[in-house]
Design a protein around this motif. Structure first.
Motif, PDB file in Angstrom:
ATOM      1  N   GLY A  40       7.526   4.731  -7.087  1.00 48.98           N
ATOM      2  CA  GLY A  40       6.701   5.222  -8.188  1.00 48.98           C
ATOM      3  C   GLY A  40       5.943   6.489  -7.854  1.00 48.98           C
ATOM      4  O   GLY A  40       5.683   7.323  -8.730  1.00 48.98           O
ATOM      5  N   TRP A  41       5.572   6.650  -6.564  1.00 45.83           N
ATOM      6  CA  TRP A  41       4.815   7.845  -6.173  1.00 45.83           C
ATOM      7  C   TRP A  41       5.714   9.082  -6.170  1.00 45.83           C
ATOM      8  O   TRP A  41       5.277  10.166  -6.564  1.00 45.83           O
ATOM      9  CB  TRP A  41       4.169   7.646  -4.811  1.00 45.83           C
ATOM     10  CG  TRP A  41       3.234   8.759  -4.432  1.00 45.83           C
ATOM     11  CD1 TRP A  41       3.476   9.779  -3.572  1.00 45.83           C
ATOM     12  CD2 TRP A  41       1.903   8.969  -4.936  1.00 45.83           C
ATOM     13  NE1 TRP A  41       2.385  10.614  -3.483  1.00 45.83           N
ATOM     14  CE2 TRP A  41       1.397  10.132  -4.312  1.00 45.83           C
ATOM     15  CE3 TRP A  41       1.088   8.284  -5.839  1.00 45.83           C
ATOM     16  CZ2 TRP A  41       0.130  10.635  -4.575  1.00 45.83           C
ATOM     17  CZ3 TRP A  41      -0.177   8.779  -6.091  1.00 45.83           C
ATOM     18  CH2 TRP A  41      -0.648   9.940  -5.462  1.00 45.83           C
TER      19      TRP A  41
ATOM     20  N   TYR B  27       5.236  11.283  -0.515  1.00 42.48           N
ATOM     21  CA  TYR B  27       3.935  11.821  -0.084  1.00 42.48           C
ATOM     22  C   TYR B  27       4.033  13.339   0.134  1.00 42.48           C
ATOM     23  O   TYR B  27       3.153  14.100  -0.271  1.00 42.48           O
ATOM     24  CB  TYR B  27       3.469  11.166   1.224  1.00 42.48           C
ATOM     25  CG  TYR B  27       3.356   9.666   1.216  1.00 42.48           C
ATOM     26  CD1 TYR B  27       3.223   8.942   0.035  1.00 42.48           C
ATOM     27  CD2 TYR B  27       3.375   8.957   2.418  1.00 42.48           C
ATOM     28  CE1 TYR B  27       3.122   7.562   0.052  1.00 42.48           C
ATOM     29  CE2 TYR B  27       3.262   7.573   2.439  1.00 42.48           C
ATOM     30  CZ  TYR B  27       3.150   6.880   1.263  1.00 42.48           C
ATOM     31  OH  TYR B  27       3.053   5.516   1.284  1.00 42.48           O
ATOM     32  N   TYR B  28       5.108  13.726   0.813  1.00 38.85           N
ATOM     33  CA  TYR B  28       5.313  15.143   1.104  1.00 38.85           C
ATOM     34  C   TYR B  28       5.486  15.937  -0.192  1.00 38.85           C
ATOM     35  O   TYR B  28       4.887  17.005  -0.367  1.00 38.85           O
ATOM     36  CB  TYR B  28       6.536  15.315   2.003  1.00 38.85           C
ATOM     37  CG  TYR B  28       6.787  16.720   2.488  1.00 38.85           C
ATOM     38  CD1 TYR B  28       5.751  17.527   2.947  1.00 38.85           C
ATOM     39  CD2 TYR B  28       8.081  17.243   2.513  1.00 38.85           C
ATOM     40  CE1 TYR B  28       5.984  18.811   3.413  1.00 38.85           C
ATOM     41  CE2 TYR B  28       8.332  18.530   2.980  1.00 38.85           C
ATOM     42  CZ  TYR B  28       7.281  19.309   3.419  1.00 38.85           C
ATOM     43  OH  TYR B  28       7.514  20.578   3.882  1.00 38.85           O
TER      44      TYR B  28
ATOM     45  N   LEU C 268       0.833  -1.201   0.000  1.00 39.56           N
ATOM     46  CA  LEU C 268       0.000   0.000   0.000  1.00 39.56           C
ATOM     47  C   LEU C 268       0.870   1.254   0.000  1.00 39.56           C
ATOM     48  O   LEU C 268       0.625   2.187  -0.772  1.00 39.56           O
ATOM     49  CB  LEU C 268      -0.910   0.002   1.237  1.00 39.56           C
ATOM     50  CG  LEU C 268      -1.765   1.257   1.463  1.00 39.56           C
ATOM     51  CD1 LEU C 268      -2.789   1.427   0.333  1.00 39.56           C
ATOM     52  CD2 LEU C 268      -2.466   1.200   2.820  1.00 39.56           C
ATOM     53  N   ALA C 269       1.886   1.268   0.847  1.00 38.44           N
ATOM     54  CA  ALA C 269       2.749   2.444   0.964  1.00 38.44           C
ATOM     55  C   ALA C 269       3.521   2.712  -0.314  1.00 38.44           C
ATOM     56  O   ALA C 269       3.713   3.865  -0.712  1.00 38.44           O
ATOM     57  CB  ALA C 269       3.724   2.260   2.131  1.00 38.44           C
ATOM     58  N   GLY C 270       3.954   1.639  -0.983  1.00 36.22           N
ATOM     59  CA  GLY C 270       4.803   1.791  -2.155  1.00 36.22           C
ATOM     60  C   GLY C 270       4.113   1.651  -3.488  1.00 36.22           C
ATOM     61  O   GLY C 270       4.759   1.676  -4.533  1.00 36.22           O
TER      62      GLY C 270
END
Length: 473
Positions: free
Chosen positions: A213-214, A184-185, A36-38
């Motif tokens: 990837g995010w 995220y930041y 989920l995080a990655g």
């Protein structure tokens, strides 16, 4: 990439104890949380779906495990919020948590309450609870990731940024999944137009994990808002092998690549991606539908000449997702389905879609928040898109123009919601009313002031003979 999966003791030592005594369940919780995080699927364990199943099988009474499973499904928006499977799963979670209340920590109870609010579409209340958790437990990645997801659906870019700002100093490189916080930041910073800072933190995340990837996605946004198409293409192609492994975001990164090609009117490259990339060729997830419908509409707006190609692509995506004709939830996802019906749907399909919206808002399981959002914005947006598909440009302007500063409330990124600006400008100039034409000129001046280096924006200005912008700018 994190792979030293945490057992019960490891979670306890991190001051994040859970009600399971199963090391297998604890490790699978970590495996699921990492995916989920990655934004990736760990195929060693069968991807996120199988990983969730194995986690619950290892301990059917694992409360945070059930919270994570429900949270992932609810944020995935693959079914309507009021669907029977969702409602039954949430009831089971609440029932289990009440039966096991004596062995649950306050943190676990707050997660259950947050999931309960999310299932009713009460996004503000759910994120308040996750933020409450983060005050005392800033390294609770489930609370971090769920908060980020909810802020995205709320369109709350400031909170999206500040939520990470508040906890980042409490993390360090020894805590698993730390690297993802930079991405995220960075994304939050792109949405508040702090582009230089966003690029800096995204690169920090990538330096720690090239397959983030995010974080790569955040840099795509930086280049999108800076109208740096060449730089955006160069970055995404150079890092393609890294972010392409992130199953849940790779298709969307290709969408960003297509936007850069669209800036340059390189239709051939866009068609190549549409025809050959798996997420566009065989879309399965909601985000795939969003990417395709938005990209096809942008091609149409830019004057792509092969109408038959666009028609066939719209038909294809409609057939693949037509089972959602009566499903509703977050407007961000739903308006893309409405866009498909606007472009290729028949009158009956549109009527069914709007009738199902009325059924949705009248469902007693919903919170007032999601109900009122759909009543006040959803109805008007869907009708505006249907009017656009019917070339009723006057109606589009009358419906969309008063909403333009409220549209952020439907969620998504600035780049995704830009489709409304493009449609509205087009309809203003095509309207038979001169006042609408003048409104269109004003909207185009706004856009030019933000995107003077955008070839696409300048093409719009040339298309409608707006050549007096530079007099005073």
């Amino acid at each position: 990439m994190h792979s030293n999966w945490r057992d019960c003791k490891a979670w306890f030592d991190e001051k994040l104890p859970m009600n399971t005594n199963s090391n297998e369940a604890s490790k699978f919780y970590d495996i699921c949380l990492s995916q989920l995080a990655g934004y990736y699927e760990n195929h060693q364990f069968g991807g996120i779906s199988d990983s969730l199943s194995k986690m619950i099988s290892a301990d059917p009474n694992f409360i945070l495990g059930h919270c994570l499973k429900n949270g992932i499904e609810l944020l995935g928006t693959n079914f309507t919020l009021t669907s029977d499977p969702y409602q039954k799963s949430i009831k089971d979670l609440i029932s289990k948590s009440e039966a096991l209340a004596d062995e649950l920590t306050l943190r676990e109870k707050l997660h259950v309450r947050a999931i309960g609010h999310l299932a009713k579409g009460n996004l503000p209340e759910s994120v308040k609870l996750w933020e409450d958790i983060l005050i005392d437990h800033p390294t609770d990645m489930m609370a971090v990731r769920m908060s980020a997801g909810v802020y995205f659906y709320l369109g709350d870019s400031i909170q999206m940024r500040d939520s990470i700002t508040r906890i980042l100093p409490k993390w360090n490189k020894n805590i698993p999944l730390f690297n993802y916080l930079y991405g995220y930041y960075a994304f939050g910073l792109t949405q508040t137009k702090e582009l230089e800072k966003a690029e800096k933190y995204a690169k920090m995340g990538i330096e720690m994990n090239r397959q983030d990837g995010w974080a790569c996605h955040a840099i795509a946004h930086v280049n999108e808002y800076a109208s740096s198409a060449d730089k955006g293409i160069d970055f995404l192609l150079k890092t393609e092998k890294d972010w392409n492994s992130c199953d849940f975001i790779s298709g969307h990164n290709y969408w960003h690549l297509c936007l850069f090609y669209l800036e340059k009117q390189d239709y051939e490259k866009i068609v190549e991606i549409l025809n050959n990339n798996e997420s566009f060729l065989n879309p399965k997830m909601t985000i795939d539908m969003i990417n395709i419908s938005s990209l096809l509409t942008r091609l149409k707006l830019d004057g792509f000449k092969d109408d038959e190609y666009l028609k066939n692509k719209f038909i294809d995506v409609k057939e693949k997702f037509n089972d959602r004709n009566d499903q509703h939830g977050y407007i961000y996802s739903d308006f893309h389905m409405a866009l498909i019906y606007a472009m290729i749907g028949n009158e009956q399909e549109k009527q069914v879609y709007m009738k199902s919206l009325e059924d949705f808002v009248n469902n007693q399981n919903l919170s007032d928040f999601i109900r009122n959002l759909n009543i006040n914005l959803g109805r008007k947006i869907f009708n505006a898109l249907f009017a656009y598909g019917e070339n009723n440009f006057d109606k589009v302007v009358d419906l969309l123009y008063p909403l333009r500063y409220e549209l952020k409330n439907i969620g998504g990124s600035n780049a995704q919601r830009d489709i409304f600006n493009l449609i509205l400008i087009e309809c203003c100039f095509k309207s038979k009313y001169e006042k609408h034409n003048r409104m269109g000129a004003g909207l185009l001046f706004e856009r030019l002031s933000q995107k003077q280096n955008s070839s696409l924006t300048n093409r719009i200005a040339d298309k409608f003979f707006i050549n007096d912008f530079n007099k005073n700018f």
